[in-house]
Scaffold this active site. Structure first.
Site, short mmCIF file in Angstrom:
data_model
loop_
_atom_site.label_atom_id
_atom_site.label_comp_id
_atom_site.label_asym_id
_atom_site.label_seq_id
_atom_site.Cartn_x
_atom_site.Cartn_y
_atom_site.Cartn_z
N LEU A 149 -2.40 6.03 -10.84
CA LEU A 149 -1.88 6.79 -9.74
C LEU A 149 -1.42 8.23 -10.37
O LEU A 149 -1.83 9.33 -9.77
CB LEU A 149 -0.88 6.03 -9.03
CG LEU A 149 0.00 6.76 -8.14
CD1 LEU A 149 -0.77 7.38 -6.94
CD2 LEU A 149 1.10 5.93 -7.56
N HIS A 203 -2.34 4.66 -3.26
CA HIS A 203 -2.92 5.04 -4.37
C HIS A 203 -4.19 5.36 -4.53
O HIS A 203 -4.55 6.51 -5.31
CB HIS A 203 -2.68 3.58 -5.35
CG HIS A 203 -1.40 3.06 -5.71
ND1 HIS A 203 -1.10 2.25 -6.65
CD2 HIS A 203 -0.09 3.59 -5.37
CE1 HIS A 203 0.14 2.08 -6.97
NE2 HIS A 203 0.89 2.83 -5.86
N TYR A 276 8.06 6.99 4.05
CA TYR A 276 8.23 7.31 2.63
C TYR A 276 7.16 7.42 1.89
O TYR A 276 6.69 8.54 1.04
CB TYR A 276 9.05 6.29 1.83
CG TYR A 276 9.26 6.65 0.41
CD1 TYR A 276 10.43 7.56 0.00
CD2 TYR A 276 8.55 5.96 -0.57
CE1 TYR A 276 10.37 7.82 -1.50
CE2 TYR A 276 8.94 6.16 -1.98
CZ TYR A 276 9.74 7.01 -2.38
OH TYR A 276 10.05 7.34 -3.76
N TYR A 277 6.04 6.56 2.14
CA TYR A 277 4.61 6.65 1.29
C TYR A 277 3.89 7.79 2.25
O TYR A 277 2.79 8.14 1.73
CB TYR A 277 4.19 5.28 1.06
CG TYR A 277 4.70 4.63 -0.16
CD1 TYR A 277 4.34 5.03 -1.39
CD2 TYR A 277 5.61 3.67 -0.07
CE1 TYR A 277 4.68 4.94 -2.40
CE2 TYR A 277 6.33 3.39 -1.33
CZ TYR A 277 5.86 3.67 -2.38
OH TYR A 277 6.38 3.28 -3.45
N GLN A 278 4.20 7.60 3.41
CA GLN A 278 3.37 8.57 4.36
C GLN A 278 3.67 10.15 3.86
O GLN A 278 2.67 11.11 3.56
CB GLN A 278 3.71 8.73 5.88
CG GLN A 278 2.72 9.58 6.50
CD GLN A 278 3.07 9.35 8.13
OE1 GLN A 278 3.71 8.43 8.57
NE2 GLN A 278 2.36 10.31 8.73
N ARG A 279 5.07 10.30 3.36
CA ARG A 279 5.34 11.67 2.81
C ARG A 279 4.43 12.01 1.48
O ARG A 279 3.99 12.96 1.35
CB ARG A 279 7.01 11.67 2.69
CG ARG A 279 7.35 12.73 1.84
CD ARG A 279 7.42 12.86 0.14
NE ARG A 279 7.70 11.25 -0.01
CZ ARG A 279 7.45 10.85 -1.25
NH1 ARG A 279 7.14 12.00 -2.34
NH2 ARG A 279 7.72 9.52 -1.61
N HIS A 430 3.41 -2.32 0.64
CA HIS A 430 4.61 -1.95 0.73
C HIS A 430 5.44 -2.23 1.92
O HIS A 430 6.54 -1.92 1.98
CB HIS A 430 4.66 -0.30 0.74
CG HIS A 430 4.28 0.29 -0.80
ND1 HIS A 430 5.06 0.19 -1.87
CD2 HIS A 430 3.35 0.96 -0.99
CE1 HIS A 430 4.55 0.67 -2.82
NE2 HIS A 430 3.25 1.19 -2.48
N HIS A 432 7.72 -4.89 4.50
CA HIS A 432 8.61 -5.86 4.35
C HIS A 432 8.46 -6.84 5.36
O HIS A 432 7.96 -6.52 6.14
CB HIS A 432 9.95 -5.20 4.51
CG HIS A 432 10.39 -4.29 3.33
ND1 HIS A 432 11.68 -3.50 3.11
CD2 HIS A 432 9.73 -3.80 2.17
CE1 HIS A 432 11.65 -3.00 1.87
NE2 HIS A 432 10.45 -3.14 1.63
N ASP A 450 18.92 -0.22 7.34
CA ASP A 450 18.00 -0.72 6.40
C ASP A 450 18.07 -0.57 5.00
O ASP A 450 17.98 0.62 4.46
CB ASP A 450 16.49 -0.32 7.03
CG ASP A 450 15.37 -1.04 6.42
OD1 ASP A 450 15.26 -1.31 5.12
OD2 ASP A 450 14.34 -1.22 7.25
N HIS A 481 17.55 -7.50 6.11
CA HIS A 481 17.25 -6.65 7.31
C HIS A 481 18.20 -7.19 8.57
O HIS A 481 18.54 -8.52 8.65
CB HIS A 481 15.79 -6.53 7.72
CG HIS A 481 14.98 -6.03 6.54
ND1 HIS A 481 14.47 -6.74 5.63
CD2 HIS A 481 14.47 -4.72 6.32
CE1 HIS A 481 13.72 -6.11 4.62
NE2 HIS A 481 13.82 -4.81 5.15
#
Length: 750
Positions: A149, A203, A276-279, A430, A432, A450, A481
């Site tokens: 990555l 990734h 978070y991973y979209q960013r 990723h 939950h 969260d 959660h």
């Protein structure tokens, strides 16, 4: 800044002469062509000294790159995890390479091209000697970094630098770099690591884009086709998984860049892994899209899938609180925001190619910087010309799944309050195990949290900056959660293979009214034989300062179970209306599925129809008022058990536990209602405005909740459980009073 302006003025004459020389040959040149174009360079040079935000952004990177040039070339032998010296050095190198290339084009100073060339030559000498990285944790080890990555990160940025100095280099130098560095690098990422490259995951998006970007610079169509469509053949097996336990590739699944646009993005621009991973993925998605648009316009990438890449930028901005921090849905580090470099790039590109939406300019103003390229200039010009208007975040539903039919995220907003209701798909590796969970924010402050991820990103002391084991044993588990846990077991038994097959189903979403914003969804696969149905509403009454949240969780099952409903409130507990005992020594609440990480700090008993918890957070009082059953157990918990390395935050929690029942209903109100001033030391309206909450009816067709306030005002919310269309007509009689309405719910006041 004044010195830099003088510097720019001194450069104007030289640049003007250079432009005259370049005009006659401009159309014969091919570089730069990716994200900084030769036409863009001409426009930028013509505007130097006239566009404040662009000028300051240029000055910042010039100062940074000049300092690196003065320090020399540093290309150490790789050995460290994230946060370690060699990792951070190679990371800094690729960031500086890209910036130095830009400076060469804009300022036309050879020292920047020489620096990039010398750095590349050092890497070309080193790279053929490197084995795979010595750290063995990753499923796909890189050479410069511990995982492919990060190697892909390097090549994405380095490709842009190579594009900028391409014509500065001789043919011999280009051939050497391509044969010794760029082609072997691209082949290692792709052919050498099919388990990394041929996936649908953030990734592989980076891997696809790395190979595609260098392919565009070198006009290598073979590399470009691999990037766009993946490897034609590979040796993947069902047993090959990533380091989070997710499947690498499904049978018959499409791969490559287009597949990574098709599958994770919903039609609304929501990315299934979470914000978070979209960013993180927005940089390669948008930077490659811009390069494709410039070099290969025939792909019409910005029109692909109904322009989803452009749409996704506004979607991501809406997935942030009032401070700009992204909601930590799935794996997400708290504090990551739209001030990140990825979002600066994505926003600028979306502005230039997405119709120049003036709302984006207001976010760029907050970011305080732009990319130093064609897109950044467009944004900076818009701001200079006073075209910005506020970006307004409203209540909205974001569908999940490639066709938008795999649940979604409901965001309810009203006067600073934000309720995030998750009824989405698993979210790839990723994701939950938290179906129908929620979190609450008040003016950017978390009220019901969260947890996010268990990782200290790029902090070497904590597991080399990588995911900690507690991410699996705690953060992903259902009990971490605010949602139902059955028999102390996580949803889908905590197994990705099962969870990835299912998504929750929306019942209805309505944010039209100023009085009530409401969403409802069902989950029937988290536990076999059990259906969860949760309805959440954000209700505003003119008699009170803040909106409040009403939460109705229905559980129906075909057998007896124990149900736990956790509440992870943030703040200092003030008062309860029930008694409880605190143990003299702390023990874990359970042994697995996250329970092993919860200390039991207290146990209460129910002696009235409603229980309440009152706490103080950021100088605002909150009260949770919940309908209670005489046999309920009330558990005070604290995160941190079985955590000898202190990897977890020691945050408080509260659990309502109901045992040995088939069906259950949990109803609660979370209400902000007062303030405290540490300066004046006055507490105002420190107690709840709710007198009582009651379930009037709960059956297959309807659930009716009555809320009585301290001023004796009464609100009744009736939810249609089985017929939730907007057109449906309903009539129900409760306590000799008949209610009639159209649509999935009814709210009355008296």
């Amino acid at each position: 800044m004044i010195q830099f302006r003088k510097y720019l003025q001194a450069r104007f004459f030289v640049l003007g002469m250079a432009l005259i020389l370049q005009i006659s040959t401009a159309y014969s040149q091919e570089h730069p062509q990716l994200n900084l174009t030769k036409e863009g360079v001409a426009k930028i040079r013509a505007e130097l000294g006239k566009v404040p935000l662009f000028d300051s952004s240029l000055a910042d990177i010039k100062e940074e790159v000049d300092a690196e040039i003065a320090s020399g070339i540093h290309v150490p032998i790789p050995k460290d995890f994230s946060g370690g010296f060699t990792h951070e050095r190679h990371k800094k190198n690729f960031l500086i390479l890209q910036k130095a290339g830009v400076l060469f084009q804009i300022l036309n100073e050879d020292k920047y091209a020489v620096y990039v060339k010398d750095m590349f030559m050092a890497y070309a000498k080193l790279y053929p000697t490197l084995p795979v990285h010595p750290q063995e944790r990753s499923y796909a080890r890189g050479k410069l970094f511990w995982q492919c990555l990060n190697d892909s990160n390097w090549l994405v940025y380095a490709s842009q630098a190579y594009d900028c100095i391409y014509d500065f280099l001789s043919k011999k130098e280009r051939k050497y770099l391509e044969m010794e560095l760029f082609v072997p690098f691209a082949n290692f990422i792709s052919e050498g690591n099919p388990q990394f490259f041929n996936r649908v995951h953030n990734h592989s998006t980076w891997g696809n884009v790395a190979v595609g970007m260098i392919g565009l610079v070198m006009d290598n169509d073979e590399l470009l086709q691999k990037a766009l469509y993946g490897l034609k053949t590979d040796n993947l097996t069902a047993e090959m998984r990533d380091n989070d336990g997710g499947f690498i590739k499904k049978e018959g699944q499409k791969v490559g860049f287009f597949a990574n646009v098709d599958e994770p993005f919903s039609p609304d621009g929501y990315y299934t892994e979470g914000p978070y991973y979209q960013r993180y993925a927005m940089y390669p998605f948008l930077i490659f899209a811009q390069a494709l648009h410039n070099v290969k316009p025939e792909y019409k990438i910005f029109e692909y899938k109904d322009s989803v890449l452009l749409k996704s930028v506004s979607t991501l901005l809406n997935l942030s609180d009032s401070d700009g921090d992204f909601f930590p849905i799935n794996d997400g580090q708290k504090g990551m925001s739209y001030y990140s470099r990825e979002l600066v790039t994505a926003l600028d590109i979306a502005y230039l190619f997405g119709g120049q939406n003036p709302e984006l300019l207001s976010i760029a103003e907050q970011q305080g910087k732009v990319t130093v390229d064609d897109a950044g200039l467009a944004v900076a010009l818009g701001i200079r010309n006073n075209e910005a208007i506020p970006f307004t975040k409203t209540s909205l539903e974001l569908r999940d799944g490639p066709e938008g039919d795999q649940g979604g995220i409901g965001i309810l907003r009203n006067e600073g309050m934000e309720l995030v209701f998750k009824y989405a798909a698993q979210g790839l590796s990723h994701g939950h195990y938290d179906k129908l969970s929620y979190s609450i924010y008040n003016n950017g402050n978390e009220i019901m949290q969260d947890y996010g991820l268990a990782r200290f990103v790029n902090i070497e002391q904590k597991g080399g900056g990588n995911y900690l084991k507690e991410n699996t044993t705690w953060a992903k588990q259902t009990v971490a959660h605010n949602t139902i846990v059955q028999d102390e077991t996580s949803h889908f038994n905590g197994k990705y293979e099962i969870g990835s097959q299912h998504a929750s189903v929306k019942s209805f979403f309505d944010a039209e009214s100023s009085e009530i914003k409401i969403a409802s969804a069902k989950e029937s696969n988290a536990y076999k034989g059990t259906e969860l149905h949760r309805t959440m509403a954000l209700i505003k009454d003119e008699n009170y300062s803040f909106p409040f949240v009403l939460d109705v969780m229905r559980v129906t099952s075909d057998s007896l179970h124990q149900y736990d409903l956790p509440f992870y409130y943030l703040g200092q507990l003030m008062k309860t209306n029930f008694s409880y005992d605190s143990p003299k020594s702390l023990e874990a609440l359970g042994t697995k599925f996250g329970y092993q990480h919860l200390y039991l700090e207290g146990k209460g008993v129910v002696n009235q129809d409603n229980i309440s918890l009152n706490w103080l957070s950021n100088d605002i009082f909150y009260t949770m008022t919940a309908v209670s059953d005489k046999d309920d157990e009330l558990l005070f918990t604290r995160i941190g058990a079985n955590d000898p390395e202190f990897n977890l935050r020691r945050d408080p929690g509260f659990i309502i536990r109901r045992k040995n029942v088939k069906d259950a209903i949990f109803v609660s109100i979370i209400e902000p209602h007062g303030t405290y001033s540490p300066v004046s030391e006055f507490a105002v309206n420190a107690y709840s405005n709710i007198k009582s909450v009651k379930v009037l009816q709960n059956d297959e067709k309807y659930t009716a909740i009555e809320i009585v306030f301290t001023n004796d005002m009464v609100k009744t919310l009736i939810i249609a459980n089985s017929e939730s269309s907007k057109e449906a007509k309903h009539m129900v009689t409760i306590n000799a009073k008949t209610f009639q309405w159209n649509g999935p719910y009814y709210l009355s006041n008296k």
